[in-house]
Design a protein around this motif. Structure first.
Motif, PDB file in Angstrom:
ATOM      1  N   LEU A 101       0.714  -1.377   0.045  1.00 42.63           N
ATOM      2  CA  LEU A 101      -0.099  -0.075  -0.067  1.00 42.63           C
ATOM      3  C   LEU A 101       0.746   1.282   0.025  1.00 42.63           C
ATOM      4  CD1 LEU A 101      -2.680   1.543   0.336  1.00 42.63           C
ATOM      5  CD2 LEU A 101      -2.322   1.166   2.880  1.00 42.63           C
ATOM      6  N   ALA A 102       1.942   1.372   0.819  1.00 41.79           N
ATOM      7  CA  ALA A 102       2.766   2.400   1.001  1.00 41.79           C
ATOM      8  C   ALA A 102       3.239   2.721  -0.293  1.00 41.79           C
ATOM      9  CB  ALA A 102       3.842   2.297   2.105  1.00 41.79           C
ATOM     10  N   ALA A 129       6.083   5.414   8.434  1.00 40.12           N
ATOM     11  CA  ALA A 129       4.724   5.248   9.169  1.00 40.12           C
ATOM     12  C   ALA A 129       4.690   4.720  10.456  1.00 40.12           C
ATOM     13  CB  ALA A 129       3.730   4.737   8.198  1.00 40.12           C
ATOM     14  N   SER A 130       5.401   3.560  10.497  1.00 36.32           N
ATOM     15  CA  SER A 130       5.313   2.869  11.864  1.00 36.32           C
ATOM     16  C   SER A 130       5.892   3.641  13.042  1.00 36.32           C
ATOM     17  CB  SER A 130       6.136   1.499  11.639  1.00 36.32           C
ATOM     18  OG  SER A 130       7.454   1.674  11.561  1.00 36.32           O
ATOM     19  N   LYS A 131       6.778   4.742  12.726  1.00 35.52           N
ATOM     20  CA  LYS A 131       7.379   5.420  13.701  1.00 35.52           C
ATOM     21  C   LYS A 131       6.661   6.745  14.122  1.00 35.52           C
ATOM     22  CE  LYS A 131      12.100   4.295  12.364  1.00 35.52           C
ATOM     23  NZ  LYS A 131      13.430   4.870  11.547  1.00 35.52           N
ATOM     24  N   ASP A 197     -11.307  -4.792  12.507  1.00 37.40           N
ATOM     25  CA  ASP A 197     -11.578  -3.941  11.067  1.00 37.40           C
ATOM     26  C   ASP A 197     -11.297  -2.529  11.554  1.00 37.40           C
ATOM     27  OD1 ASP A 197     -13.987  -4.269   9.070  1.00 37.40           O
ATOM     28  OD2 ASP A 197     -13.963  -2.334   9.766  1.00 37.40           O
ATOM     29  N   ALA A 198     -11.946  -2.009  12.545  1.00 39.90           N
ATOM     30  CA  ALA A 198     -11.640  -0.443  12.845  1.00 39.90           C
ATOM     31  C   ALA A 198     -10.080  -0.423  12.754  1.00 39.90           C
ATOM     32  CB  ALA A 198     -12.134  -0.174  14.208  1.00 39.90           C
ATOM     33  N   GLU A 199      -9.382  -1.025  13.483  1.00 37.95           N
ATOM     34  CA  GLU A 199      -7.993  -0.677  13.756  1.00 37.95           C
ATOM     35  C   GLU A 199      -7.123  -0.915  12.261  1.00 37.95           C
ATOM     36  OE1 GLU A 199      -6.013   0.042  16.143  1.00 37.95           O
ATOM     37  OE2 GLU A 199      -6.960  -0.523  17.916  1.00 37.95           O
ATOM     38  N   VAL A 200      -7.542  -1.839  11.621  1.00 37.96           N
ATOM     39  CA  VAL A 200      -6.662  -1.890  10.273  1.00 37.96           C
ATOM     40  C   VAL A 200      -7.037  -1.033   9.138  1.00 37.96           C
ATOM     41  CG1 VAL A 200      -6.451  -3.502   8.357  1.00 37.96           C
ATOM     42  CG2 VAL A 200      -6.466  -4.565  10.508  1.00 37.96           C
ATOM     43  N   ARG A 201      -8.234  -0.536   9.207  1.00 40.46           N
ATOM     44  CA  ARG A 201      -8.624   0.573   8.229  1.00 40.46           C
ATOM     45  C   ARG A 201      -8.123   1.742   8.685  1.00 40.46           C
ATOM     46  NH1 ARG A 201     -12.690  -1.003   4.812  1.00 40.46           N
ATOM     47  NH2 ARG A 201     -13.878  -3.066   5.577  1.00 40.46           N
ATOM     48  N   THR A 202      -7.954   2.091  10.144  1.00 39.64           N
ATOM     49  CA  THR A 202      -7.373   3.125  10.443  1.00 39.64           C
ATOM     50  C   THR A 202      -5.963   3.433  10.332  1.00 39.64           C
ATOM     51  OG1 THR A 202      -9.176   3.556  12.138  1.00 39.64           O
ATOM     52  CG2 THR A 202      -7.249   4.855  12.298  1.00 39.64           C
ATOM     53  N   ALA A 203      -5.258   2.050  10.714  1.00 43.18           N
ATOM     54  CA  ALA A 203      -3.888   1.987  10.419  1.00 43.18           C
ATOM     55  C   ALA A 203      -3.440   2.265   8.930  1.00 43.18           C
ATOM     56  CB  ALA A 203      -3.358   0.741  10.936  1.00 43.18           C
ATOM     57  N   ARG A 204      -4.278   1.608   7.865  1.00 39.40           N
ATOM     58  CA  ARG A 204      -3.858   1.777   6.738  1.00 39.40           C
ATOM     59  C   ARG A 204      -4.104   3.310   6.281  1.00 39.40           C
ATOM     60  NH1 ARG A 204      -3.656  -2.785   3.302  1.00 39.40           N
ATOM     61  NH2 ARG A 204      -4.800  -1.715   1.591  1.00 39.40           N
ATOM     62  N   HIS A 206      -3.521   5.700   7.988  1.00 37.14           N
ATOM     63  CA  HIS A 206      -2.340   6.501   8.482  1.00 37.14           C
ATOM     64  C   HIS A 206      -1.028   6.258   7.559  1.00 37.14           C
ATOM     65  CE1 HIS A 206       1.095   7.611  11.052  1.00 37.14           C
ATOM     66  NE2 HIS A 206       1.526   6.169  10.921  1.00 37.14           N
ATOM     67  N   ILE A 207      -0.983   4.892   7.110  1.00 34.09           N
ATOM     68  CA  ILE A 207       0.008   4.562   6.092  1.00 34.09           C
ATOM     69  C   ILE A 207      -0.021   5.691   4.765  1.00 34.09           C
ATOM     70  CG2 ILE A 207       1.107   2.787   4.460  1.00 34.09           C
ATOM     71  CD1 ILE A 207       0.045   0.848   6.810  1.00 34.09           C
ATOM     72  N   SER A 208      -1.282   5.676   4.490  1.00 40.20           N
ATOM     73  CA  SER A 208      -1.704   6.085   3.170  1.00 40.20           C
ATOM     74  C   SER A 208      -1.157   7.887   3.548  1.00 40.20           C
ATOM     75  CB  SER A 208      -3.154   6.478   2.963  1.00 40.20           C
ATOM     76  OG  SER A 208      -3.420   4.982   2.201  1.00 40.20           O
ATOM     77  N   SER A 209      -1.815   8.462   4.782  1.00 39.07           N
ATOM     78  CA  SER A 209      -1.501  10.016   4.972  1.00 39.07           C
ATOM     79  C   SER A 209       0.005  10.295   5.091  1.00 39.07           C
ATOM     80  CB  SER A 209      -2.329  10.158   6.188  1.00 39.07           C
ATOM     81  OG  SER A 209      -2.079  11.332   6.765  1.00 39.07           O
ATOM     82  N   ASN A 210       0.760   9.259   5.892  1.00 35.47           N
ATOM     83  CA  ASN A 210       2.312   9.631   5.874  1.00 35.47           C
ATOM     84  C   ASN A 210       2.871   9.481   4.540  1.00 35.47           C
ATOM     85  OD1 ASN A 210       4.154   9.693   8.419  1.00 35.47           O
ATOM     86  ND2 ASN A 210       5.105   8.408   6.949  1.00 35.47           N
ATOM     87  N   THR A 211       2.301   8.527   3.917  1.00 34.46           N
ATOM     88  CA  THR A 211       3.069   8.507   2.596  1.00 34.46           C
ATOM     89  C   THR A 211       2.799   9.822   1.870  1.00 34.46           C
ATOM     90  OG1 THR A 211       3.031   6.040   2.557  1.00 34.46           O
ATOM     91  CG2 THR A 211       3.363   7.044   0.218  1.00 34.46           C
ATOM     92  N   TYR A 212       1.565  10.136   1.795  1.00 33.96           N
ATOM     93  CA  TYR A 212       1.041  11.379   0.985  1.00 33.96           C
ATOM     94  C   TYR A 212       2.070  12.557   1.570  1.00 33.96           C
ATOM     95  CZ  TYR A 212      -3.280   9.062  -0.585  1.00 33.96           C
ATOM     96  OH  TYR A 212      -4.063   8.395  -1.185  1.00 33.96           O
TER      97      TYR A 212
END
Length: 369
Positions: A101-102, A129-131, A197-204, A206-212
């Motif tokens: 995804l990243a 993103a993990s940091k 479900d909620a955790e994974v969607r929110t985490a993903r 975050h990964i998108s946002s950090n990458t953007y």
């Protein structure tokens, strides 16, 4: 493509892109849930067999969290192994799709900008993103260890409670697994499925946002602008932050702001102006749930720089009241409160009515609250 054209492309594309990302997230969630179910069913089968062989004295000891005999120590070992398996297996499944995804998200922004993506390292983007904490301080590496520990604890609670209340082994297992007649929706495991479900969607997100954010910087942008979803399902914090321009760097607040957050951040200049249009849905329903012959006036577009505050002010009183509630609606209309005044600007937490009253007693008296 110049900056304004790029911004418009982003505003146009991210709405559609978010739908695509939701489908990808559903696939990622289902993969993780499949792993959870497989490991948990294996554990429950072993646990059921062990419970059948326990003596009354051992059941009494188990209800008091005493693992004193070889059989009880085996129960403890099964729970230990299961918890450890969840802590190892679930992150492994998550990281594979998260790394992909990243890399995809970075290349997506470059393509929108009309530029050839550089050599992208998905693992490096994921580690970045993990940091970075998100949604109030969460960190990617702590998601699944926390879920596994919490689920293990709750399973032990059910075991102790069931034994203490004279439930059969089958009833105890059903409380954990759920009943087939109810499609297992009533079981403890299903509560964890919803959490995942909620955790994974929110985490993903975050990964998108950090990458953007990293990609905006690589493209030469120094600022971002919050672009919330213009509909009645948007949270108070995203309503209040829509249109906010921030300089990238220390103190920059990144999305997601909360679980299942749908707000995006677009690279922009200091003035935050974006050309073009942005979509809206004047409803608390998803677009797919609005009949096509009822969409006129409900689904449309407004000028891209229209803030949520400005768009919300144009909606009818019934919808405004349904979103705000009676007390806040009265403050909004009669007390001249703007919607961002209902939210703590630093934490994003919605102020309670009691807190609002304490901060502005005079206005409450003036509007008769």
């Amino acid at each position: 493509m110049n900056n304004q054209e790029l911004q418009q492309a982003i505003v146009d594309a991210l709405t559609q892109h978010n739908s695509y990302l939701q489908r990808l997230s559903s696939h990622a969630v289902n993969e993780i849930l499949g792993q959870l179910d497989g490991l948990s069913l294996e554990m429950l089968n072993q646990l059921r067999n062990l419970l059948e062989d326990l003596t009354e004295a051992e059941l009494t000891a188990l209800s008091g969290a005493k693992y004193t005999t070889p059989q009880l120590k085996e129960v403890q070992s099964i729970l230990d192994t299961w918890q450890q398996s969840l802590m190892v297996s679930l992150p492994e499944v998550f990281v594979v799709s998260a790394v992909a995804l990243a890399a995809y998200e970075a290349s997506y922004i470059y393509r929108l900008a009309g530029k050839k993506p550089p050599r992208l390292n998905g693992e490096k983007l994921y580690k970045s993103a993990s940091k970075t904490p998100y949604a109030g301080g969460h960190l990617l590496d702590y998601i699944f260890p926390g879920i596994a520990a919490d689920l293990r604890k709750k399973v032990e609670y059910v075991l102790r409670d069931g034994i203490a209340n004279g439930q059969t082994n089958q009833q105890i297992i059903q409380r954990i697994k759920g009943r087939k007649a109810l499609n297992y929706q009533d079981g403890l495991l299903n509560q964890t499925r919803n959490i995942i479900d909620a955790e994974v969607r929110t985490a993903r997100a975050h990964i998108s946002s950090n990458t953007y954010l990293e990609t905006w910087q690589a493209l030469g942008f120094e600022y971002t602008k919050d672009v919330a979803t213009l509909d009645f399902r948007t949270t108070s914090v995203c309503m209040s932050r829509d249109g906010r321009v921030q300089k990238i760097g220390a103190g920059h607040q990144a999305t997601p702001y909360h679980y299942r957050c749908r707000t995006n951040q677009v690279g922009c200049d200091k003035d935050g102006d974006i050309s073009g249009l942005r979509p809206f849905v004047a409803s608390d329903k998803r677009v797919k749930d609005i009949p096509k012959d009822q969409r006129d006036g409900i689904i449309g577009q407004v000028e891209a720089n229209t803030s949520y505050k400005e768009w919300f002010a144009r909606q009818d009183a019934d919808h405004q009241r349904s979103v705000l509630g009676d007390a806040r609606y009265k403050l909004y209309k009669d007390g001249k409160y703007s919607i961002d005044k209902f939210v703590d600007p630093l934490s994003g937490r919605k102020f309670t009515i009691a807190e609002l009253r304490e901060m502005d007693e005079q206005t409450f008296r003036n509007v008769g609250l």
